[in-house]
Motif scaffolding. Structure first.
Motif, PDB file in Angstrom:
ATOM      1  N   VAL A  22       0.841  -1.203   0.000  1.00 20.15           N
ATOM      2  CA  VAL A  22       0.000   0.000   0.000  1.00 20.15           C
ATOM      3  C   VAL A  22       0.874   1.249   0.000  1.00 20.15           C
ATOM      4  N   LEU A  23       1.921   1.264   0.815  1.00 23.00           N
ATOM      5  CA  LEU A  23       2.829   2.415   0.851  1.00 23.00           C
ATOM      6  C   LEU A  23       3.534   2.617  -0.487  1.00 23.00           C
ATOM      7  N   THR A  24       3.889   1.542  -1.150  1.00 18.93           N
ATOM      8  CA  THR A  24       4.532   1.645  -2.459  1.00 18.93           C
ATOM      9  C   THR A  24       3.566   2.251  -3.482  1.00 18.93           C
ATOM     10  N   LEU A  25       2.326   1.819  -3.452  1.00 22.36           N
ATOM     11  CA  LEU A  25       1.326   2.370  -4.365  1.00 22.36           C
ATOM     12  C   LEU A  25       1.058   3.843  -4.063  1.00 22.36           C
ATOM     13  N   ILE A  26       0.944   4.175  -2.786  1.00 28.15           N
ATOM     14  CA  ILE A  26       0.733   5.578  -2.390  1.00 28.15           C
ATOM     15  C   ILE A  26       1.917   6.429  -2.846  1.00 28.15           C
ATOM     16  N   ALA A  27       3.129   5.918  -2.681  1.00 24.26           N
ATOM     17  CA  ALA A  27       4.319   6.651  -3.113  1.00 24.26           C
ATOM     18  C   ALA A  27       4.308   6.852  -4.626  1.00 24.26           C
ATOM     19  N   ALA A  28       3.874   5.838  -5.364  1.00 23.21           N
ATOM     20  CA  ALA A  28       3.816   5.961  -6.825  1.00 23.21           C
ATOM     21  C   ALA A  28       2.863   7.073  -7.247  1.00 23.21           C
ATOM     22  N   VAL A  29       1.755   7.195  -6.545  1.00 29.26           N
ATOM     23  CA  VAL A  29       0.788   8.246  -6.870  1.00 29.26           C
ATOM     24  C   VAL A  29       1.270   9.599  -6.356  1.00 29.26           C
ATOM     25  N   ALA A  37      11.947   9.337  -8.844  1.00 23.59           N
ATOM     26  CA  ALA A  37      11.216   8.545  -7.848  1.00 23.59           C
ATOM     27  C   ALA A  37      10.406   7.439  -8.520  1.00 23.59           C
ATOM     28  N   GLN A  38       9.803   7.757  -9.658  1.00 20.44           N
ATOM     29  CA  GLN A  38       9.033   6.753 -10.390  1.00 20.44           C
ATOM     30  C   GLN A  38       9.932   5.618 -10.877  1.00 20.44           C
ATOM     31  N   VAL A  40      12.792   4.653  -9.484  1.00 20.25           N
ATOM     32  CA  VAL A  40      13.182   3.874  -8.303  1.00 20.25           C
ATOM     33  C   VAL A  40      12.046   2.944  -7.880  1.00 20.25           C
ATOM     34  N   LEU A  41      10.827   3.462  -7.865  1.00 23.68           N
ATOM     35  CA  LEU A  41       9.679   2.628  -7.494  1.00 23.68           C
ATOM     36  C   LEU A  41       9.468   1.492  -8.495  1.00 23.68           C
ATOM     37  N   PHE A  42       9.626   1.788  -9.773  1.00 20.41           N
ATOM     38  CA  PHE A  42       9.459   0.755 -10.792  1.00 20.41           C
ATOM     39  C   PHE A  42      10.491  -0.355 -10.597  1.00 20.41           C
ATOM     40  N   VAL A  43      11.743   0.030 -10.391  1.00 22.06           N
ATOM     41  CA  VAL A  43      12.806  -0.964 -10.186  1.00 22.06           C
ATOM     42  C   VAL A  43      12.562  -1.750  -8.901  1.00 22.06           C
ATOM     43  N   TRP A  44      12.140  -1.073  -7.838  1.00 19.13           N
ATOM     44  CA  TRP A  44      11.814  -1.746  -6.573  1.00 19.13           C
ATOM     45  C   TRP A  44      10.742  -2.813  -6.794  1.00 19.13           C
ATOM     46  N   CYS A  45       9.658  -2.432  -7.459  1.00 22.39           N
ATOM     47  CA  CYS A  45       8.572  -3.382  -7.713  1.00 22.39           C
ATOM     48  C   CYS A  45       9.039  -4.540  -8.578  1.00 22.39           C
ATOM     49  N   MET A  46       9.886  -4.242  -9.556  1.00 24.67           N
ATOM     50  CA  MET A  46      10.416  -5.283 -10.430  1.00 24.67           C
ATOM     51  C   MET A  46      11.279  -6.259  -9.629  1.00 24.67           C
ATOM     52  N   LEU A  47      12.142  -5.731  -8.771  1.00 23.93           N
ATOM     53  CA  LEU A  47      13.000  -6.600  -7.961  1.00 23.93           C
ATOM     54  C   LEU A  47      12.183  -7.476  -7.015  1.00 23.93           C
ATOM     55  N   VAL A  48      11.165  -6.902  -6.402  1.00 24.31           N
ATOM     56  CA  VAL A  48      10.310  -7.682  -5.496  1.00 24.31           C
ATOM     57  C   VAL A  48       9.592  -8.783  -6.274  1.00 24.31           C
ATOM     58  N   ALA A  49       9.021  -8.435  -7.425  1.00 23.19           N
ATOM     59  CA  ALA A  49       8.304  -9.432  -8.221  1.00 23.19           C
ATOM     60  C   ALA A  49       9.246 -10.523  -8.724  1.00 23.19           C
ATOM     61  N   PHE A  50      10.452 -10.144  -9.170  1.00 25.09           N
ATOM     62  CA  PHE A  50      11.411 -11.139  -9.655  1.00 25.09           C
ATOM     63  C   PHE A  50      11.948 -12.028  -8.536  1.00 25.09           C
ATOM     64  N   VAL A  94       2.899   3.157 -12.529  1.00 26.60           N
ATOM     65  CA  VAL A  94       4.106   3.918 -12.878  1.00 26.60           C
ATOM     66  C   VAL A  94       4.233   4.049 -14.396  1.00 26.60           C
ATOM     67  N   LEU A  95       3.976   2.976 -15.134  1.00 25.88           N
ATOM     68  CA  LEU A  95       4.071   3.036 -16.594  1.00 25.88           C
ATOM     69  C   LEU A  95       3.051   3.995 -17.188  1.00 25.88           C
ATOM     70  N   VAL A  96       1.837   3.968 -16.674  1.00 22.72           N
ATOM     71  CA  VAL A  96       0.812   4.908 -17.145  1.00 22.72           C
ATOM     72  C   VAL A  96       1.254   6.337 -16.840  1.00 22.72           C
ATOM     73  N   ASN A  97       1.836   6.544 -15.685  1.00 23.77           N
ATOM     74  CA  ASN A  97       2.319   7.874 -15.332  1.00 23.77           C
ATOM     75  C   ASN A  97       3.467   8.301 -16.248  1.00 23.77           C
ATOM     76  N   PHE A  98       4.393   7.377 -16.548  1.00 25.87           N
ATOM     77  CA  PHE A  98       5.467   7.705 -17.483  1.00 25.87           C
ATOM     78  C   PHE A  98       4.905   8.100 -18.849  1.00 25.87           C
ATOM     79  N   PHE A  99       3.890   7.389 -19.295  1.00 25.66           N
ATOM     80  CA  PHE A  99       3.247   7.713 -20.564  1.00 25.66           C
ATOM     81  C   PHE A  99       2.645   9.113 -20.503  1.00 25.66           C
TER      82      PHE A  99
END
Length: 122
Positions: A22-29, A37-38, A40-50, A94-99
């Motif tokens: 939840v904190l990660t999602l709130i930080a992304a928004v 920051a976006q 870093v959050l994207f890489v963090w989420c990728m590392l956690v998922a991987f 994050v990807l939608v925000n980058f777009f």
């Protein structure tokens, strides 16, 4: 619904995982205007998922030390549902925000080009 009822959502480690997500999602928004920051959050989420497979294997071996029951099956259904899926949802945010940022930058650039051309033509 069977999955929801099978999980003891009061376990502190599950609550910590959910709070982190939840904190990660709130930080992304909240940090949507910061490309750094976006990223870093994207890489963090990728590392956690991987790392979900490794975490699932570790959890399967050591679940008695932190949990009341073994949630870590061979297929990784629990870890995929509770950990990886929310991280991937945050990555989509994050990807939608980058777009959105990219389109905004393209509009600013085109406006600047049109203004420069108008000044040149005068």
């Amino acid at each position: 619904m069977g999955f929801y009822h099978a999980v003891d959502w009061t376990e502190s480690w599950i609550r910590c995982v959910l709070a982190m997500e939840v904190l990660t999602l709130i930080a992304a928004v909240a940090l949507r205007k910061s490309e750094t920051a976006q990223t870093v959050l994207f890489v963090w989420c990728m590392l956690v998922a991987f790392s979900a497979r490794t975490l699932n294997e570790w959890g399967g071996r050591h679940w008695r030390s932190f949990s009341k029951q073994n949630y870590f099956d061979e297929n990784g259904f629990f870890i995929s549902t509770v950990l990886s899926t929310p991280m991937m949802v945050t990555q989509v945010v994050v990807l939608v925000n980058f777009f959105r940022l990219m389109v905004s930058m393209m509009i600013k650039t085109k406006r600047a080009q049109l203004r420069a051309k108008a000044k040149k033509d005068e």
